[in-house]
Design an enzyme around this catalytic site. Structure first.
Site, PDB file in Angstrom:
ATOM      1  N   CYS A  64       3.940  -7.338  -7.567  1.00 33.18           N
ATOM      2  CA  CYS A  64       3.710  -6.633  -8.839  1.00 33.18           C
ATOM      3  C   CYS A  64       5.047  -6.013  -9.225  1.00 33.18           C
ATOM      4  O   CYS A  64       6.082  -6.395  -8.678  1.00 33.18           O
ATOM      5  CB  CYS A  64       2.570  -5.620  -8.727  1.00 33.18           C
ATOM      6  SG  CYS A  64       2.879  -4.192  -7.675  1.00 33.18           S
ATOM      7  N   THR A  66       6.380  -3.030  -8.718  1.00 31.90           N
ATOM      8  CA  THR A  66       7.022  -2.328  -7.602  1.00 31.90           C
ATOM      9  C   THR A  66       6.635  -2.897  -6.241  1.00 31.90           C
ATOM     10  O   THR A  66       7.281  -2.589  -5.233  1.00 31.90           O
ATOM     11  CB  THR A  66       6.585  -0.850  -7.583  1.00 31.90           C
ATOM     12  OG1 THR A  66       5.149  -0.821  -7.479  1.00 31.90           O
ATOM     13  CG2 THR A  66       7.018  -0.124  -8.842  1.00 31.90           C
ATOM     14  N   HIS A  97       6.059  -5.744  14.553  1.00 27.67           N
ATOM     15  CA  HIS A  97       5.266  -4.601  15.016  1.00 27.67           C
ATOM     16  C   HIS A  97       3.884  -4.505  14.375  1.00 27.67           C
ATOM     17  O   HIS A  97       2.941  -4.072  15.024  1.00 27.67           O
ATOM     18  CB  HIS A  97       6.013  -3.290  14.735  1.00 27.67           C
ATOM     19  CG  HIS A  97       7.214  -3.100  15.620  1.00 27.67           C
ATOM     20  ND1 HIS A  97       7.906  -1.907  15.687  1.00 27.67           N
ATOM     21  CD2 HIS A  97       7.850  -3.941  16.468  1.00 27.67           C
ATOM     22  CE1 HIS A  97       8.917  -2.025  16.548  1.00 27.67           C
ATOM     23  NE2 HIS A  97       8.910  -3.255  17.029  1.00 27.67           N
ATOM     24  N   HIS A 132       2.108  -3.042  20.699  1.00 26.90           N
ATOM     25  CA  HIS A 132       1.730  -2.968  19.287  1.00 26.90           C
ATOM     26  C   HIS A 132       0.289  -3.396  19.056  1.00 26.90           C
ATOM     27  O   HIS A 132      -0.338  -2.982  18.081  1.00 26.90           O
ATOM     28  CB  HIS A 132       2.690  -3.807  18.443  1.00 26.90           C
ATOM     29  CG  HIS A 132       4.099  -3.348  18.594  1.00 26.90           C
ATOM     30  ND1 HIS A 132       4.547  -2.151  18.071  1.00 26.90           N
ATOM     31  CD2 HIS A 132       5.139  -3.884  19.271  1.00 26.90           C
ATOM     32  CE1 HIS A 132       5.815  -1.984  18.406  1.00 26.90           C
ATOM     33  NE2 HIS A 132       6.201  -3.018  19.141  1.00 26.90           N
TER      34      HIS A 132
HETATM   35  C1  RB5 Z   1       2.277  -2.928 -14.233  1.00 24.35           C
HETATM   36  O1  RB5 Z   1       2.835  -2.391 -15.381  1.00 24.35           O
HETATM   37  C2  RB5 Z   1       2.729  -2.153 -13.025  1.00 24.35           C
HETATM   38  O2  RB5 Z   1       2.106  -0.918 -12.994  1.00 24.35           O
HETATM   39  C3  RB5 Z   1       2.433  -2.929 -11.762  1.00 24.35           C
HETATM   40  O3  RB5 Z   1       3.074  -4.159 -11.813  1.00 24.35           O
HETATM   41  C4  RB5 Z   1       2.853  -2.312 -10.450  1.00 24.35           C
HETATM   42  O4  RB5 Z   1       4.196  -1.961 -10.452  1.00 24.35           O
HETATM   43  C5  RB5 Z   1       1.984  -1.249  -9.930  1.00 24.35           C
HETATM   44  O5  RB5 Z   1       2.190  -0.729  -8.819  1.00 24.35           O
END
Ligand code: RB5
Length: 145
Positions: A64, A66, A97, A132
């Site tokens: 996604c 992030t 791990h 682990h």
């Molecule tokens: C989408 O705009 C964004 O929120 C998503 O891709 C992600 O980064 C969420 O964690």
């Protein structure tokens, strides 16, 4: 078979990662999204996570913007150990791990060449087991509480 999925924030990086995996001869099943139209990352995390826990796919990659939201969602699925990695060391350690069965990437955070290195490291590293394993058992126990 490797399951892969992204929301719109990870769509572009996903297309590059799929090409990279195919060039390495790795079979990939793409759970979407299939263009840059806005979608909800939990829906994609659910599909890829279910493919991994059911055994239909042996591991997964989720992307996604992030890598964070989609990892939080995937980790709600019993049996999923999803790890967001933005560096090669973490990719290596999370396989050694944590035996992470889903690798999460941030399409708006890392460049494609670093993503390829992270993916390759995670794929090529072996889980260590040993001490682990007891920790993974404790994670499993948490899922049942
Ligand atoms: C989408 O705009 C964004 O929120 C998503 O891709 C992600 O980064 C969420 O964690």
């Amino acid at each position: 078979m490797l399951a892969i999925g992204s929301d719109h924030g990870g769509f572009e990086l996903k297309t590059h990662v799929i090409r990279h995996l195919k060039e390495k001869g790795i079979e990939v099943r793409d759970f979407g999204c299939y263009d840059e139209a806005s979608v909800d990352y939990p829906d994609i995390a659910e599909q890829v996570g279910n493919a991994v826990v059911s055994g239909a796919c042996d591991r997964g990659i989720l992307i996604c913007g992030t890598g964070i939201g989609i990892s939080i969602a995937a980790n709600k699925i019993k049996g999923i150990r999803a790890a967001v990695c933005g560096d090669v060391y973490s990719a290596k350690m999370t396989k050694m791990h944590n035996d992470a069965n889903i690798l999460c990437l941030g399409g708006r955070v890392i460049g494609r060449e670093l993503a390829f290195m992270i993916v390759d490291t995670w794929l090529e590293t072996e889980y260590m087991g040993g001490r682990h394993a007891a920790r993974l058992e404790k994670i499993k126990a948490l899922e049942l509480k």
